[in-house]
Each structure stands twice: as C-alpha cells, then as structure tokens.
Design a protein around this motif. Structure first.
Motif, short mmCIF file in Angstrom:
data_model
loop_
_atom_site.label_atom_id
_atom_site.label_comp_id
_atom_site.label_asym_id
_atom_site.label_seq_id
_atom_site.Cartn_x
_atom_site.Cartn_y
_atom_site.Cartn_z
N VAL A 1 0.84 -1.20 0.00
CA VAL A 1 0.00 0.00 0.00
C VAL A 1 0.88 1.25 0.00
CG1 VAL A 1 -1.71 1.35 1.28
CG2 VAL A 1 -1.90 -1.14 1.17
N ASP A 2 0.59 2.17 -0.91
CA ASP A 2 1.26 3.46 -0.95
C ASP A 2 0.45 4.44 -0.09
OD1 ASP A 2 2.27 6.00 -1.53
OD2 ASP A 2 2.58 5.58 -3.66
N THR A 3 0.96 4.75 1.09
CA THR A 3 0.23 5.61 2.03
C THR A 3 0.43 7.10 1.76
OG1 THR A 3 2.05 5.55 3.62
CG2 THR A 3 0.34 3.86 3.85
N SER A 4 1.36 7.44 0.89
CA SER A 4 1.75 8.85 0.72
C SER A 4 0.61 9.70 0.18
CB SER A 4 2.98 8.97 -0.19
OG SER A 4 2.69 8.49 -1.50
N LEU A 5 -0.23 9.14 -0.70
CA LEU A 5 -1.30 9.94 -1.30
C LEU A 5 -2.32 10.36 -0.25
CD1 LEU A 5 -2.71 11.08 -3.83
CD2 LEU A 5 -3.89 8.88 -4.04
N VAL A 6 -2.76 9.42 0.57
CA VAL A 6 -3.75 9.74 1.61
C VAL A 6 -3.17 10.76 2.59
CG1 VAL A 6 -5.05 8.81 3.57
CG2 VAL A 6 -4.95 7.54 1.41
N GLU A 7 -1.91 10.59 2.97
CA GLU A 7 -1.29 11.51 3.93
C GLU A 7 -1.03 12.88 3.32
OE1 GLU A 7 2.08 9.39 5.41
OE2 GLU A 7 0.86 7.94 6.51
N LYS A 8 -1.04 12.97 2.00
CA LYS A 8 -0.93 14.27 1.33
C LYS A 8 -2.29 14.94 1.25
CE LYS A 8 0.26 16.39 -3.11
NZ LYS A 8 0.71 16.13 -4.51
N LEU A 9 -3.32 14.17 0.92
CA LEU A 9 -4.66 14.72 0.77
C LEU A 9 -5.25 15.15 2.12
CD1 LEU A 9 -6.14 12.18 -1.81
CD2 LEU A 9 -5.50 14.56 -2.25
N PHE A 10 -4.89 14.42 3.18
CA PHE A 10 -5.35 14.73 4.54
C PHE A 10 -4.08 15.02 5.36
CE2 PHE A 10 -8.32 11.85 2.52
CZ PHE A 10 -9.53 12.50 2.70
N PRO A 11 -3.66 16.28 5.44
CA PRO A 11 -2.32 16.62 5.95
C PRO A 11 -2.02 16.24 7.39
CG PRO A 11 -3.31 18.46 4.75
CD PRO A 11 -4.39 17.46 4.95
N SER A 12 -3.04 15.91 8.17
CA SER A 12 -2.77 15.53 9.56
C SER A 12 -3.70 14.39 9.96
CB SER A 12 -3.01 16.72 10.50
OG SER A 12 -4.39 16.97 10.66
N PRO A 13 -3.35 13.64 11.00
CA PRO A 13 -4.25 12.58 11.49
C PRO A 13 -5.64 13.11 11.84
CG PRO A 13 -2.08 12.37 12.50
CD PRO A 13 -2.08 13.67 11.75
#
Length: 303
Positions: free
Chosen positions: A195-207
């Motif tokens: 799983v490439d998690t980078s896209l989700v963490e870019k679209l939603f900048p914080s937890p």
C-alpha cells in the motif's frame, strides 16, 4: 448494459485514479475467516506486482472488496479477473462455493482531487458502518496504516530471507517477490508491503484531518453508497451529528426548537433526500410525529 459491453467500456478507460468495488455477494462470503482475509491481502499485493497499478486504500469486507488504485481501465479489468480467479481457487480449496461466473464489479473513474478524497473516505469508512470497529480498528482495511508506526511492531518474515520454493508456496505465485515484503503469521502479507500511504497523507495533511473526515462526511458516504447500490446505515449518534451539521449549514446554526414548522419540513426533506433517512428516523431526530414527516416528504411545495 451486459457484462460483455461493460468489459469493453472499462477496457477503454485511460490511466488515472479509480474506485474499484466488487459486487456484494448476496448468496455467500468471499472471506469466511481470518486465514482467508490474510490470503486476500496476499492477492492484493500480487495485483500490484502482476499489473501496472498502485493501491492507495482498500477494504476487504466479508462479501465485497473496495480498492482505490491508479492504473488504466484495462489494467483494472485484468486485475479484477485475476482477483476473482485467485479468491475462487482459495474458496474451493477450503470447501466453499467459488465466486459465481457472473460475479462483477463497478469501476468509477475519479475526475479530480475532491472526488479522490471522497472516494478514499468512503472506502476507509466502510468497516465502521456496522458500529463494530473504531476508526482504524479494522485489520482488513488500510485505515490503520496512515500516520501510524503500529505496522512496524508487527514482526514477520522478510521475503529476502525466504527461499524461492518457500515464497512460491507461501504467496501462491511464481512472480519475483520483492525483498521488502513481510510475510506475517496472521495478516498473511503486512499491508505496508504494497500500500502506498503517501497519497492519503498528502490529501489529509494531519491525522486529525483524516479522522474528522472519516466520522463527519455523512452526506458524501450516503451519495457514494447510493451510486454503488450499497446499503448505508447511520447510528443514533451519527443521525444526531447529521441533524446538527444540517442546522449549521442550512439553517444558520439555529436550534431545532427555534425552527418553524415549515423549516422542519424542509429539514425533513433534506434528511431524506441527501442522507436517506426514513420517516421514522427523521421523526425521532427532529421531534415531529411520523405522520407529519410523511406529509412533508410527499409535499411538492417544500421541494
């Protein structure tokens, strides 16, 4: 449109982001137990190896599967065929009926960043709908991978340390398995392997951004569920949140007790049309008799 024509249509899809959602199998389960779910994770990893695609989010549900991925329509179609074949073989090996010949899927082309965010949230929210899991608490979806180091505490066996023969047996494939993949005794394949998690963490900048979207985007969830033909159920607390959001967005933040009867009629229509709430759910949430709610919903003047 029959399956043959849908195959032709999907195969023409240009490269981009897609939401792939398999049909809900009404007469059986794809995953009966943890071992079959674990095998499902292995198959998702194999999809990334065998086909030119990237998986950003997933949810393996007992009778259907959601994937957010990037590839061409043709790649998505071939990946579905492979997924269906591998899971059917496993089902037969375990003494269960294979997936039906006409088992199918929906492929939604994602056109822009806002839609991408909505589709991701829909997939990650799927396990929460029955009220059985906390945010990120479902092992067979990718929600727990983002902004988290938990995965690194899950020790396993690296593919680099496995012999070729043992890799073929474990992963049920003769493909060249990447050295960084981690075979896990419970999960099958540690999902951070593919799983490439980078896209989700870019679209939603914080937890916080991600958690808030997961628990607050009720309207988005209902709209996408309706489009996919899936059932959308809201708890009492979620319905209260929906009412509060609607008061803030549509009625200037006023309290329910300050709404006129006509305003409550408009509220009833919004709750029914945009969130799929029944007349009973509406009546108990905005404190109107159900008969009155039904009259509002059938009124052409308020629509």
């Amino acid at each position: 449109m029959n399956i043959r024509k849908k195959r032709e249509s999907y195969r023409k899809g240009e490269e981009g982001y897609y939401h792939l959602c398999t049909d809900g199998w009404k007469d059986g389960l794809i995953f009966h137990n943890a071992a079959q779910f674990a095998y499902g994770l292995i198959v998702l990893g194999l999809l990334c190896l065998r086909f030119n695609l990237t998986i950003y989010a997933f949810a393996l549900m007992p009778n259907h599967i959601h994937l957010i991925l990037k590839g061409t329509g043709a790649v998505c179609l071939d990946a579905f065929d492979y997924l269906k074949h591998k899971l059917s073989v496993r089902l037969k090996q375990d003494g269960h009926p294979p997936l039906p010949e006409d088992y199918w899927f929906k492929l939604v082309k994602i056109e822009d960043e806002e839609q991408l965010k909505r589709e991701i949230i829909y997939v990650l929210r799927n396990p929460l709908e029955k009220g059985q899991y906390t945010v990120g608490g479902y092992l067979w979806a990718s929600g727990w991978l983002y902004f988290s180091d938990l995965v690194y505490a899950m020790e396993g066996t690296s593919a680099a340390s496995m012999s070729k023969r043992s890799k073929i047996k474990y992963f049920t494939s003769e493909q060249d398995i990447p050295n960084h993949w981690i075979a896990h005794p419970f999960l099958g394949l540690r999902p951070d392997s593919f799983v490439d998690t980078s896209l989700v963490e870019k679209l939603f900048p914080s937890p916080k951004d991600l958690r808030t979207a997961l628990v607050k985007d009720y309207e988005v969830y209902f709209q996408i569920a309706s489009r996919l033909g899936e059932l959308c159920e809201f708890s009492k607390n979620e319905i209260a949140g929906i009412v509060n959001q609607t008061l803030q967005k549509r009625f200037g933040g006023r309290n329910l007790k300050n709404l006129t009867e006509e305003d409550k009629g408009k509220m009833a229509i919004i709750l029914n049309r945009e969130f799929g709430l029944t007349s009973y759910q509406i009546s108990t949430s905005i404190f109107l008799k159900e008969l009155v709610v039904r009259q509002f919903l059938s009124s052409k003047e308020l629509r």
